[in-house]
Design a protein around this motif. Structure first.
Motif, PDB file in Angstrom:
ATOM      1  N   ASN A  28       0.825  -1.207   0.000  1.00 16.77           N
ATOM      2  CA  ASN A  28       0.000   0.000   0.000  1.00 16.77           C
ATOM      3  C   ASN A  28       0.862   1.261   0.000  1.00 16.77           C
ATOM      4  O   ASN A  28       0.543   2.249  -0.656  1.00 16.77           O
ATOM      5  N   VAL A  30       3.871   1.452  -1.258  1.00 16.49           N
ATOM      6  CA  VAL A  30       4.469   1.553  -2.593  1.00 16.49           C
ATOM      7  C   VAL A  30       3.460   2.123  -3.585  1.00 16.49           C
ATOM      8  O   VAL A  30       3.787   3.011  -4.386  1.00 16.49           O
ATOM      9  N   VAL A  31       2.205   1.632  -3.500  1.00 13.71           N
ATOM     10  CA  VAL A  31       1.175   2.124  -4.416  1.00 13.71           C
ATOM     11  C   VAL A  31       0.953   3.619  -4.212  1.00 13.71           C
ATOM     12  O   VAL A  31       0.888   4.397  -5.163  1.00 13.71           O
ATOM     13  N   MET A  34       3.923   5.524  -5.634  1.00 14.68           N
ATOM     14  CA  MET A  34       3.950   5.535  -7.090  1.00 14.68           C
ATOM     15  C   MET A  34       2.852   6.412  -7.681  1.00 14.68           C
ATOM     16  O   MET A  34       2.938   6.799  -8.846  1.00 14.68           O
ATOM     17  N   PHE A 224     -12.470  -2.586 -14.011  1.00 12.73           N
ATOM     18  CA  PHE A 224     -11.221  -1.955 -13.585  1.00 12.73           C
ATOM     19  C   PHE A 224     -10.090  -2.978 -13.404  1.00 12.73           C
ATOM     20  O   PHE A 224      -8.989  -2.779 -13.934  1.00 12.73           O
ATOM     21  N   PRO A 225     -10.333  -4.104 -12.666  1.00 15.13           N
ATOM     22  CA  PRO A 225      -9.241  -5.086 -12.566  1.00 15.13           C
ATOM     23  C   PRO A 225      -8.791  -5.606 -13.930  1.00 15.13           C
ATOM     24  O   PRO A 225      -7.606  -5.861 -14.141  1.00 15.13           O
ATOM     25  N   VAL A 228      -6.482  -3.085 -15.433  1.00 11.92           N
ATOM     26  CA  VAL A 228      -5.156  -3.168 -14.804  1.00 11.92           C
ATOM     27  C   VAL A 228      -4.388  -4.348 -15.384  1.00 11.92           C
ATOM     28  O   VAL A 228      -3.217  -4.228 -15.765  1.00 11.92           O
ATOM     29  N   TRP A 229      -5.054  -5.485 -15.488  1.00  5.54           N
ATOM     30  CA  TRP A 229      -4.419  -6.692 -16.021  1.00  5.54           C
ATOM     31  C   TRP A 229      -3.944  -6.457 -17.465  1.00  5.54           C
ATOM     32  O   TRP A 229      -2.813  -6.789 -17.822  1.00  5.54           O
ATOM     33  N   ALA A 232      -0.973  -4.260 -17.574  1.00  6.06           N
ATOM     34  CA  ALA A 232       0.201  -4.699 -16.807  1.00  6.06           C
ATOM     35  C   ALA A 232       1.323  -5.172 -17.714  1.00  6.06           C
ATOM     36  O   ALA A 232       2.492  -5.043 -17.373  1.00  6.06           O
ATOM     37  N   VAL A 240      -3.412   4.412 -12.159  1.00  3.63           N
ATOM     38  CA  VAL A 240      -3.966   3.224 -11.501  1.00  3.63           C
ATOM     39  C   VAL A 240      -3.635   3.263 -10.011  1.00  3.63           C
ATOM     40  O   VAL A 240      -4.463   2.930  -9.154  1.00  3.63           O
ATOM     41  N   GLY A 244      -6.121   3.217  -6.761  1.00  2.36           N
ATOM     42  CA  GLY A 244      -5.906   2.302  -5.653  1.00  2.36           C
ATOM     43  C   GLY A 244      -5.819   3.018  -4.318  1.00  2.36           C
ATOM     44  O   GLY A 244      -6.464   2.625  -3.339  1.00  2.36           O
ATOM     45  N   THR A 245      -5.036   4.091  -4.283  1.00  2.51           N
ATOM     46  CA  THR A 245      -4.869   4.845  -3.036  1.00  2.51           C
ATOM     47  C   THR A 245      -6.171   5.530  -2.638  1.00  2.51           C
ATOM     48  O   THR A 245      -6.553   5.526  -1.457  1.00  2.51           O
ATOM     49  N   PHE A 248      -8.623   3.118  -1.132  1.00  2.00           N
ATOM     50  CA  PHE A 248      -8.175   2.773   0.218  1.00  2.00           C
ATOM     51  C   PHE A 248      -8.590   3.865   1.209  1.00  2.00           C
ATOM     52  O   PHE A 248      -9.175   3.574   2.250  1.00  2.00           O
TER      53      PHE A 248
ATOM     54  N   ALA B 113      -8.120  -3.423   5.985  1.00  3.95           N
ATOM     55  CA  ALA B 113      -8.047  -2.230   5.133  1.00  3.95           C
ATOM     56  C   ALA B 113      -7.216  -2.387   3.848  1.00  3.95           C
ATOM     57  O   ALA B 113      -7.633  -1.875   2.813  1.00  3.95           O
ATOM     58  N   PHE B 116      -8.792  -2.930   0.402  1.00  4.70           N
ATOM     59  CA  PHE B 116      -9.553  -1.942  -0.364  1.00  4.70           C
ATOM     60  C   PHE B 116      -8.768  -1.361  -1.525  1.00  4.70           C
ATOM     61  O   PHE B 116      -9.339  -0.741  -2.407  1.00  4.70           O
ATOM     62  N   THR B 117      -7.459  -1.544  -1.532  1.00  3.85           N
ATOM     63  CA  THR B 117      -6.711  -1.233  -2.744  1.00  3.85           C
ATOM     64  C   THR B 117      -6.753  -2.496  -3.589  1.00  3.85           C
ATOM     65  O   THR B 117      -6.431  -3.564  -3.096  1.00  3.85           O
ATOM     66  N   SER B 118      -7.172  -2.358  -4.823  1.00  2.04           N
ATOM     67  CA  SER B 118      -7.315  -3.505  -5.717  1.00  2.04           C
ATOM     68  C   SER B 118      -6.140  -4.473  -5.591  1.00  2.04           C
ATOM     69  O   SER B 118      -4.989  -4.063  -5.619  1.00  2.04           O
ATOM     70  N   LEU B 120      -4.907  -6.631  -7.559  1.00  5.50           N
ATOM     71  CA  LEU B 120      -4.016  -6.678  -8.720  1.00  5.50           C
ATOM     72  C   LEU B 120      -2.962  -5.584  -8.630  1.00  5.50           C
ATOM     73  O   LEU B 120      -1.789  -5.799  -8.907  1.00  5.50           O
ATOM     74  N   VAL B 121      -3.413  -4.400  -8.205  1.00 10.30           N
ATOM     75  CA  VAL B 121      -2.488  -3.267  -8.095  1.00 10.30           C
ATOM     76  C   VAL B 121      -1.447  -3.555  -7.015  1.00 10.30           C
ATOM     77  O   VAL B 121      -0.251  -3.315  -7.194  1.00 10.30           O
ATOM     78  N   ARG B 122      -1.906  -4.157  -5.896  1.00 15.07           N
ATOM     79  CA  ARG B 122      -0.970  -4.452  -4.811  1.00 15.07           C
ATOM     80  C   ARG B 122       0.016  -5.539  -5.230  1.00 15.07           C
ATOM     81  O   ARG B 122       1.193  -5.471  -4.897  1.00 15.07           O
ATOM     82  N   LEU B 124       1.012  -6.135  -8.255  1.00 17.55           N
ATOM     83  CA  LEU B 124       1.961  -5.517  -9.185  1.00 17.55           C
ATOM     84  C   LEU B 124       3.045  -4.752  -8.437  1.00 17.55           C
ATOM     85  O   LEU B 124       4.188  -4.681  -8.895  1.00 17.55           O
ATOM     86  N   SER B 125       2.687  -4.191  -7.274  1.00 19.92           N
ATOM     87  CA  SER B 125       3.684  -3.402  -6.552  1.00 19.92           C
ATOM     88  C   SER B 125       4.805  -4.298  -6.010  1.00 19.92           C
ATOM     89  O   SER B 125       5.911  -3.825  -5.764  1.00 19.92           O
ATOM     90  N   LEU B 128       7.810  -4.219  -8.094  1.00 17.08           N
ATOM     91  CA  LEU B 128       8.719  -3.103  -7.837  1.00 17.08           C
ATOM     92  C   LEU B 128       9.575  -3.375  -6.601  1.00 17.08           C
ATOM     93  O   LEU B 128      10.768  -3.110  -6.577  1.00 17.08           O
TER      94      LEU B 128
END
Lengths: 272, 287
Positions: A28, A30-31, A34, A224-225, A228-229, A232, A240, A244-245, A248, B113, B116-118, B120-122, B124-125, B128
């Protein structure tokens, strides 16, 4: 020796626990980081280059992303409403009524949760194709699938709340000459409502986040997923991370508001 | 429930359960049947025209011969990830249940919690975080845990780490639910009887948390064994799991009969494993 054991019991476990919690938040962070990354002029999209507000100011810049977001929200809303209604009715039946086939029903509700998503998704696809709908996969087939996998989780959540409810409160209301309808809407429903709300939130996030089942049954519809896929492979647009943030933060606010509301209500009841 | 009964007769329960039962029957049970018939169909059809049922059990022989390593990888990766989740999850669930005091609710919310961030996005992180020139890899190289050109991304390690991370909350919540019910006085009693803290833990806390352990391991292992996201994003072609194959056969190859056969085998494998496991743990009432 004994005291050392006590100290370990007191502080080591909570320290380790917090370390595990931090591990759960690394992605989270990192997201969020970014989402401020200026990726223009760089080929490596998996490295932080320079700080910028641009992604937050133009969240809909990537082609098709916000459309996919809208599709996901629409599907999640409808799936949540239908699954919550069907699931709540079923929970009442399972907790409050004796009927034949009750244990079979419990098993039928448990099974989807014990089935890997890939199996559930592929069996739905096999059905749709066998029914001649192979060419018309899309919004409706996604919706059918989402309602299906949300349903079990709604039943489990609401059932727990309902089973923990003190039925003496309802009896008391009836003793005070409330009819059944009044008892339901003024006693039972308000008491079960937090469970229903929690179930709905869970259903929404399950639906919004689903990829595996959706991917098999979506035809050309892009959630949306799936956006993202799809992106990717090339490297995801930084926006994206903004979505995500933002998701959250929004859900944290909703949860916090719910918690504060519940505390305030409890305080008011205590003062009465 | 008198007035409700007047409207619906004696069987209010049936009317309340009917919509959900219908949905589950029509879109869960019937599709499983359809999956089974498709798995026995002639592979020479196509998704638009449909597939002709041929009672072709050879499909099963084909996929087992061709793809058994995928099953092995799925079960091994998911198994390792489940054990790691159990260790990490137990620590956190224990801390929340017994040591968090008034921070209990806050910590529980914090466990849920990240969801709640998708996901897939997590996931992918992690690409990194584990990247070749990233902080983690360079630190490990400096410590000589990894060789000069050693890497984490695109290895089985990355796939298992991703699975562990993704399914950890599914482990924590059931564990917490069963730990929270334990009366701390039981532990005190064991210590009054001169049990060491370690012995007290094993004979009281661990024993009473078995239902949570079983529930949590199932909720982790089942989805992990069918997952293909982590293997796709964090692995390489040699770390693919059975989910990767099923999804590729359905979407890119359009070979539904073989894909369905794989799906059926996975489902049966998991059902059998779950039943044996639950029996051995003595927690049948969970089902």
């Amino acid at each position: 020796m004994h005291r050392a054991g006590n100290w370990i019991g007191k502080h080591l476990m909570i320290t380790l626990g917090i370390l595990v919690l931090i591990y759960m938040y690394i992605p989270n962070f990192v997201v969020a980081l970014m989402s401020f990354n200026d990726s223009s002029g760089s080929r490596n999209l998996y490295q932080f280059q320079a700080f910028t507000w641009d992604n937050w100011l133009n969240p809909c810049e990537p082609n098709g992303m916000c459309e996919s977001l809208r599709v996901s929200v629409e599907i999640a809303l409808v799936a949540t409403i239908v699954a919550t209604i069907l699931g709540t009715l079923a929970s009442f039946a399972l907790v409050r009524h004796r009927f034949e086939g009750r244990s079979t029903m419990n098993l039928l509700i448990f099974l989807p949760m014990a089935t890997p998503e890939i199996v559930m998704g592929s069996s739905l696809l096999a059905l749709f194709v066998a029914a001649g709908m192979g060419g018309s996969l899309g919004f409706v087939t996604i919706l059918i699938a989402h309602i299906l996998f949300c349903l079990s989780f709604v039943v489990v959540t609401v059932r727990t709340r309902l089973a923990g409810l003190d039925s003496n409160l309802e009896k008391a209301a009836m003793d005070l000459y409330a009819n059944e309808w009044q008892t339901f809407w003024r006693i039972t429903f308000p008491l079960v409502f937090p469970g229903i709300l929690a179930a709905a939130l869970l259903a929404f996030s399950l639906s919004f986040d689903d990829f595996i089942i959706t991917n098999l049954n979506s035809g050309t519809t892009v959630t949306f997923p799936m956006f993202v896929w799809g992106s990717a492979q090339r490297g995801i647009p930084m926006q994206v991370n903004v979505i995500g943030t933002a998701m959250f933060l929004i859900s944290l606010v909703i949860v916090a508001a719910g918690e504060i509301g519940a505390r305030r209500r409890a305080k008011m009841l205590a003062q009465r | 429930m008198t007035s409700l009964q007047r409207v619906f007769g004696k069987n209010v329960g049936y009317w309340l359960i009917a919509p959900a039962a219908l949905w589950l029957g029509l879109f869960f049970l019937v599709p499983l049947l359809s999956l089974f018939t498709t798995s026995l169909s002639d592979p020479s059809g196509n998704p638009i025209a449909g597939y002709r049922f041929a009672g072709r059990f050879a499909n099963y022989v084909d996929v087992i011969a061709d793809y058994w390593p995928y099953f092995v990888r799925s079960l091994v990766y998911a198994g390792i990830a489940t054990v790691l989740c159990l260790v990490l999850g137990y620590v956190l669930a224990y801390a929340i249940a017994f040591k968090a005091g008034r921070w209990k609710t806050v910590m529980l919310v914090l466990v849920i919690a990240p969801f709640f961030t998708s996901f897939l996005v997590r996931t992918l992180s992690w690409k990194l975080i584990l990247a070749d020139n990233g902080f983690v890899v360079e630190s490990l190289q400096w410590l000589h845990v990894l060789g000069e050109d050693g890497r984490l991304l695109a290895t089985p390690f990355a796939v298992i780490a991703g699975l562990t991370y993704n399914f950890l909350p599914f482990m924590i919540l059931p564990l917490y639910a069963s730990l929270e019910k334990i009366d701390p006085q039981l532990l005190e009693a064991s210590q009054d009887l001169y049990a060491s803290p370690w012995k007290g833990f094993w004979s009281v806390t661990w024993k009473l948390s078995i239902p949570g352990v079983v529930g949590g391991t199932l909720l982790t292992f089942i989805p992990a064994s069918g997952d293909y996201i982590n293997a796709s994003l964090l692995g390489n072609p040699n770390t693919q799991m059975v989910g990767n194959k099923i999804q590729a056969l359905f979407t890119t190859a359009g070979d539904y009969p073989h894909a369905s056969a794989l799906s059926v085998i996975l489902m049966v494998l998991i059902l059998v494993m779950v039943l044996v496991y639950v029996r051995r743990a003595g927690t049948e009432e969970l089902l």
